[in-house]
Design an enzyme around this catalytic site. Structure first.
Site, PDB file in Angstrom:
ATOM      1  N   THR B 155       0.874  -1.189   0.000  1.00 46.86           N
ATOM      2  CA  THR B 155       0.000   0.000   0.000  1.00 46.86           C
ATOM      3  C   THR B 155       0.904   1.230   0.000  1.00 46.86           C
ATOM      4  OG1 THR B 155      -0.224  -0.183   2.400  1.00 46.86           O
ATOM      5  CG2 THR B 155      -1.958  -1.153   1.063  1.00 46.86           C
ATOM      6  N   LYS B 177       3.237  -6.831   4.222  1.00 47.16           N
ATOM      7  CA  LYS B 177       3.051  -5.434   3.839  1.00 47.16           C
ATOM      8  C   LYS B 177       2.718  -4.676   5.110  1.00 47.16           C
ATOM      9  CE  LYS B 177      -0.967  -3.516   4.588  1.00 47.16           C
ATOM     10  NZ  LYS B 177      -1.290  -2.112   4.832  1.00 47.16           N
ATOM     11  N   THR B 188       0.378  -3.500  12.405  1.00 50.48           N
ATOM     12  CA  THR B 188      -0.620  -3.490  11.340  1.00 50.48           C
ATOM     13  C   THR B 188      -0.037  -3.933  10.032  1.00 50.48           C
ATOM     14  OG1 THR B 188      -1.905  -1.787  12.277  1.00 50.48           O
ATOM     15  CG2 THR B 188      -2.114  -2.089   9.948  1.00 50.48           C
ATOM     16  N   GLU B 268       5.911   4.773   7.632  1.00 55.61           N
ATOM     17  CA  GLU B 268       5.546   5.998   6.924  1.00 55.61           C
ATOM     18  C   GLU B 268       6.244   7.226   7.484  1.00 55.61           C
ATOM     19  OE1 GLU B 268       1.336   6.078   7.320  1.00 55.61           O
ATOM     20  OE2 GLU B 268       1.008   4.775   5.595  1.00 55.61           O
ATOM     21  N   ASN B 391      -0.187  11.051   6.526  1.00 51.62           N
ATOM     22  CA  ASN B 391      -1.421  10.632   7.166  1.00 51.62           C
ATOM     23  C   ASN B 391      -2.482  11.729   7.221  1.00 51.62           C
ATOM     24  OD1 ASN B 391      -1.035   7.781   7.980  1.00 51.62           O
ATOM     25  ND2 ASN B 391       0.787   8.668   8.921  1.00 51.62           N
TER      26      ASN B 391
END
Lengths: 396, 396
Positions: B155, B177, B188, B268, B391
């Site tokens: 993703t 992932k 997650t 991220e 985000n």
């Protein structure tokens, strides 16, 4: 609108040179009586700054004559030497007040002086600047010195926070500092409240605890808890009025709620103030636990910064609360953002495009658990570039 | 280095058009046997995506023939319709495998197909694209298709995460992932592990649970827990080797540890990977609780982004852990950052200027509680402008 509005208080704010900015950094609040009632609520952090340890001891008898506060250094994690610095600050303040004749006929002891510090952790205070600053603060005491005091306790605050609740013949004034580390137990902050109500120590203590539980404990800006949080209530009795315990608690709560809202509005780097209301929970604690996980979800907070009503991030946070803490059926959850019910029964509700987050700083998020009738509102802020910048660009 | 390295597996990754980017978004992994052993560890979030609910049921018998995974949509909070979509995906996959003769002599039922989805919450999957994508994935199955599958589940990942642990005559492969929402229970993520070891379902399940507890549960990038976390282990038995339970658990743990480290390295927006080690705790749980509050302190994480070894923020976080969870004396705490003991006995230690955080991406923070002999290491990331940007700039 200041802590010197209630009768029986004098205050001052001066520049001692603790801050590199050269801004005011020492504040003094003196209760000139006739009563010297005091109560305090202190951080529940197990790592406690020296002034917190000192103030807990000094206020145990329900009495205090003065509060001396400094910004420019937290005096936390400074060992026995740091505690000695706080002790010396209290002694010096007491002696200076006595020499100035401010202490009253019965004199002032170190145990009558509460101490608050705020600033960087792990650095000793420069006592060679602080103690002359205390002398200057005693000399500057004024009947209208509340505003100067409120400015002297600011750190990263962009505005001074003050309040006044006027009752029939008596009042409650307040000042607070806090712009980061706003989290429960308490919202990270220093706060001094004054009242000229004529109340005893037990009544003052009960009123202060009820007020903080309903206000500062309902603010969770960034989930971080300070080592220095202190909320103090001083009662002079100068009005000659004795409100009922409920009346006092009500006025103190109103004052604290006003200050808490000001803290949220000035949180470091925030662009949105977010009121998270959890409804129909089994208990208040359950509602609070749910509200708090949402308030601490960085993904949710970043989405609000992006004006994105991302209710999936609300639900994924809510789902982490253990069932024994907050019973609810995940397939019954409703979520509304700014009044638009974007999630219904755990699934898709109204289109998220109907939510306009860009229009106002204030955002409301309502979560309905359908599991009881308890309700809590918790205030938080969004997670922004400015928050990261302010908390990474320099040590604080 | 892929999930098709162990014998008995075929895989593929194709583009079904679920992602607006046009990148691959459907992956398929098939266990061609002779064994079809399967185990899964799923999110502990009470808000569970439809594929999680499905997979929990489908793997209950300890067997599965295939895993179908899609990116481009989480199928979470999509109600009964979303569950029907997952059911239909499994049925369609089973039928397509059967039609292609991949299922083996005994055929493939929907209950033999595990399903994983990742992407935005609260949006239905476009089944008119997904089902043809499944057909294409069946057609693309290849003995060396692991790399294509690993790319199709990405993703916001910037790189595909794969691993291979080679043992004597058998091996464990893995793909994962995950780049955000990395938090416990589980980090997650989606993860599929394959092994050609000949083991029973109970052994596979025990090995997987031990491995995830020691690896993915020790990653807490941003404190946020997903609705879709899934880790699946498939065992084909094709090597004809049967390792001991400890040998299997060891190899699976090594594979998971490698993938977990890759997840942290690709979190991220992060600029630092932070290993928080808590030593000399009374219990493992106590050590983990202390490590987790530090990992979730935004103030600490922002300081690390600013290359500031702000140990006061470590201590103020540690101090929020209740004594019944982690007994320790706040005046005994030691903290070292990158090996420099900046805090000693709850106070000032070595000068913080000795710590160089800018030199490397990896940062070590060691907290010594002096309260026992348990130790835990938890991985997290710093809080950066890029995290906020990624985000907040779009819904995900």
């Amino acid at each position: 609108m200041t802590i010197t509005a209630p009768a029986g208080f004098r205050a001052s704010g001066v520049t001692a040179g603790l801050k590199v900015s050269g801004k005011p950094d020492v504040a003094l609040v003196v209760n000139t009586g006739p009563r010297r009632v005091a109560a305090a609520v202190l951080t529940s952090n197990r790592v406690q700054a020296a002034p917190v340890v000192w103030t807990r001891q000094a206020v145990a008898d329900g009495a205090a004559r003065a509060v001396v506060l400094n910004s420019g250094g937290a005096n936390a994690c400074t060992g026995p030497e740091g505690f000695a610095d706080t002790h010396r600050t209290a002694e010096h303040t007491a002696a200076a007040l006595g020499a100035a004749g401010v202490g009253g006929a019965d004199g002032v002891g170190a145990g009558d002086v509460l101490v608050c510090s705020t600033g960087l952790i792990g650095v000793r205070l420069p006592m060679d600047r602080l103690l002359p600053g205390v002398d200057a603060a005693v000399g500057a005491l004024a009947d209208d010195g509340g505003d100067a005091a409120a400015h002297a306790i600011m750190t990263t605050d962009t505005v001074a926070k003050q309040t006044l609740v006027q009752e029939a013949g008596w009042s409650v004034g307040g000042m607070a500092k806090g712009a980061g580390m706003l989290a429960p137990g308490l919202a990270t902050m220093l706060c001094v409240l004054t009242t000229d109500a004529d109340v005893d120590a037990a009544t003052a203590d009960a009123a202060l605890r009820a007020a903080t539980a309903a206000t500062f404990e309902r603010v969770d800006s960034d989930g971080c808890m300070s080592t220095n949080d202190t909320v103090i209530l001083l009662a002079s009795g100068a009005s000659g009025r004795t409100p009922t315990p409920d009346e006092l608690a009500g006025a103190v709560t109103t004052a604290c709620a006003d200050l808490a809202r000001q803290l949220v509005a000035d949180a470091e780097g925030a662009s949105h103030d977010i009121a998270i209301t959890v409804r129909n929970a089994s208990t208040q604690d359950a509602a609070l636990a749910v509200a708090r996980v949402v308030a601490r979800s960085n993904l949710f907070k970043a989405a609000i910064f992006g004006n994105d009503p991302n209710w999936g991030r609300v639900l994924s946070a809510v789902g982490t609360v253990p069932p024994q803490v907050a019973p609810f059926d995940a397939l019954a959850l409703d979520v509304a953002v700014n009044g638009v019910q974007v999630c219904r029964a755990g699934g898709v509700g109204e289109p998220r495009e109907l939510v306009d987050l860009a229009a106002a700083r204030e955002v409301t998020v309502e979560v309905d658990l359908h599991a009881g009738d308890a309700e809590v509102t918790l205030w938080t802020n969004d997670l922004t570039h400015d928050y990261v910048h302010e908390n990474s660009a320099y040590s604080s």
